[in-house]
Design a protein around this motif. Sequence first.
Motif, PDB file in Angstrom:
ATOM      1  N   GLY A  19       0.837  -1.189   0.000  1.00 24.80           N
ATOM      2  CA  GLY A  19       0.000   0.000   0.000  1.00 24.80           C
ATOM      3  C   GLY A  19       0.877   1.246   0.000  1.00 24.80           C
ATOM      4  O   GLY A  19       1.667   1.441   0.920  1.00 24.80           O
ATOM      5  N   ALA A  20       0.742   2.077  -1.042  1.00 29.47           N
ATOM      6  CA  ALA A  20       1.573   3.280  -1.155  1.00 29.47           C
ATOM      7  C   ALA A  20       0.729   4.543  -1.100  1.00 29.47           C
ATOM      8  O   ALA A  20       1.037   5.531  -1.751  1.00 29.47           O
ATOM      9  N   GLY A  21      -0.356   4.485  -0.317  1.00 29.00           N
ATOM     10  CA  GLY A  21      -1.099   5.701  -0.037  1.00 29.00           C
ATOM     11  C   GLY A  21      -0.345   6.539   0.976  1.00 29.00           C
ATOM     12  O   GLY A  21       0.862   6.357   1.175  1.00 29.00           O
ATOM     13  N   VAL A  22      -1.038   7.443   1.652  1.00 29.41           N
ATOM     14  CA  VAL A  22      -0.370   8.318   2.617  1.00 29.41           C
ATOM     15  C   VAL A  22       0.258   7.509   3.736  1.00 29.41           C
ATOM     16  O   VAL A  22       1.435   7.690   4.082  1.00 29.41           O
ATOM     17  N   MET A  23      -0.497   6.587   4.330  1.00 32.62           N
ATOM     18  CA  MET A  23       0.038   5.811   5.454  1.00 32.62           C
ATOM     19  C   MET A  23       1.146   4.873   4.998  1.00 32.62           C
ATOM     20  O   MET A  23       2.198   4.772   5.640  1.00 32.62           O
ATOM     21  N   GLY A  24       0.943   4.176   3.881  1.00 32.16           N
ATOM     22  CA  GLY A  24       1.969   3.263   3.400  1.00 32.16           C
ATOM     23  C   GLY A  24       3.265   3.972   3.056  1.00 32.16           C
ATOM     24  O   GLY A  24       4.357   3.470   3.339  1.00 32.16           O
ATOM     25  N   THR A  25       3.152   5.159   2.477  1.00 31.93           N
ATOM     26  CA  THR A  25       4.350   5.943   2.163  1.00 31.93           C
ATOM     27  C   THR A  25       5.081   6.330   3.441  1.00 31.93           C
ATOM     28  O   THR A  25       6.319   6.323   3.498  1.00 31.93           O
ATOM     29  N   ASN A  26       4.335   6.649   4.489  1.00 33.48           N
ATOM     30  CA  ASN A  26       4.966   6.962   5.774  1.00 33.48           C
ATOM     31  C   ASN A  26       5.658   5.732   6.352  1.00 33.48           C
ATOM     32  O   ASN A  26       6.753   5.835   6.920  1.00 33.48           O
TER      33      ASN A  26
END
Length: 331
Positions: A19-26
Motif C-alpha cells: 500500500g503506497a497511499g499516505v500511510m503506506g508511504t509513511n
Amino acid sequence: MTSPSDQTTKSTLRVGVIGAGVMGTNHGRVLAGLPGVSLIGIVDPLEEHRNRAVELIGCKTFATVDELLLAGVDAVTIAAPTHLHHEVALTCIGRGVHVLVEKPIASTVEEGREIVAAARKAGVTLMVGHVERFNPAVAAIKQAIRNEDILSIGITRVGPFPPRMSNVGVVIDLAVHDIDLIRWFTESEIVDVQPQLTCAVAEREDIALLQFRTGSGVLAHINTNWLTPFKARNVTVATRGKYVMGDLLTRQVTECFGFKADGSYSMRHLPVGHDEPLRAELIAFLNAVRTNGVPAVTGEEGVASLEIAIQCLEQPPKAAAGRKEPLRAAG
C-alpha cells in the motif's frame, strides 16, 4: 524462503510495505531509516502511487504482492484499504512472512479471527497498527493511571471532513483508535455499548457519541465527528486519586491530585517523550519479529476493538435534523 525461526536471528530484516497511499508511504519512509532493516520495496497497483513512493523514498516498487514476495521478505506492513487486509494478510502469512496490519485488522470480525488463526498456525508474528498507543502523550497517561482505581474516561477525536470519501464512517476511521485505548487503559473488556450516530454530510455516520461500560465498571465515552473545522484529540481520565488530562496533538499531559475537603488540589505537568509514534510502532513490531515475543498490539486485541466498533454500528445512524436522508459530500 527461510523459516520464521531463522528469520528472527538475522541482523538485517528484509521488510516490504503493501500500500503506497499516505500511510503506506509513511511506513516506507520510516522503515528506510531504521537500522537493521532493508526496505525491499513498496507494493501498489496504481502507477501514480508507485511513482510518488520512488520520488519520496527512493525505494523499489512493485505492482503486485506476489512480486514483493518473490523478491524475498521476512516481514511486511499492510497499509492497503481495509477490505484487502484479509486477502493480503493470509497470502503473506501463508508464505511464512511476519505481518503488521494497519487498523482495523479487517472488514469483519470473522475475517480478523481468520487472520489471527492463520498467523498462530504458521508461527509468524502478527501485530495490529493501533499507532495511537505509541503516542508519547498516551504513554504518559497510561503511566499516570497505573495502579489507580479508574472511574471514567472521556475521549474527543474530531476534525474536518476527510479530503477523500472512504467506505467507512467515523466509528471505524476514528473511534476504533479510542476503543482500543479504553481497553488498554482499563485492561478490561467493554461489556456495554450505547451508540448515538448521525449522518450530516456523508452517506455513513459522521457524528458519533459512544458510551461504554467495561467489565471492571469503568464508564467511558467517545465524542467523534468530521464536522469540526480543526483537529482535536483529547483524553481525560478520572480515578479515585487523580484527574489526568492529555492533549494528544500538543502532547501536553496534566495531572490534578491531592484533593482536599475544601475543594483545593495540586496540579503538575507530566514529562512526555518526543518519539514519532509510527517509528516507535514499527520498531516494536520488528523487535517482536526478532525475539519471537508477544507484539505490543496482538491480533486478538485488534479483533476485540473491531468487534466493539461494529457493535456501535449495529444501530443505524439517523439523518441530521431537518433532513430526510444523508447527502453525499461534494468532491
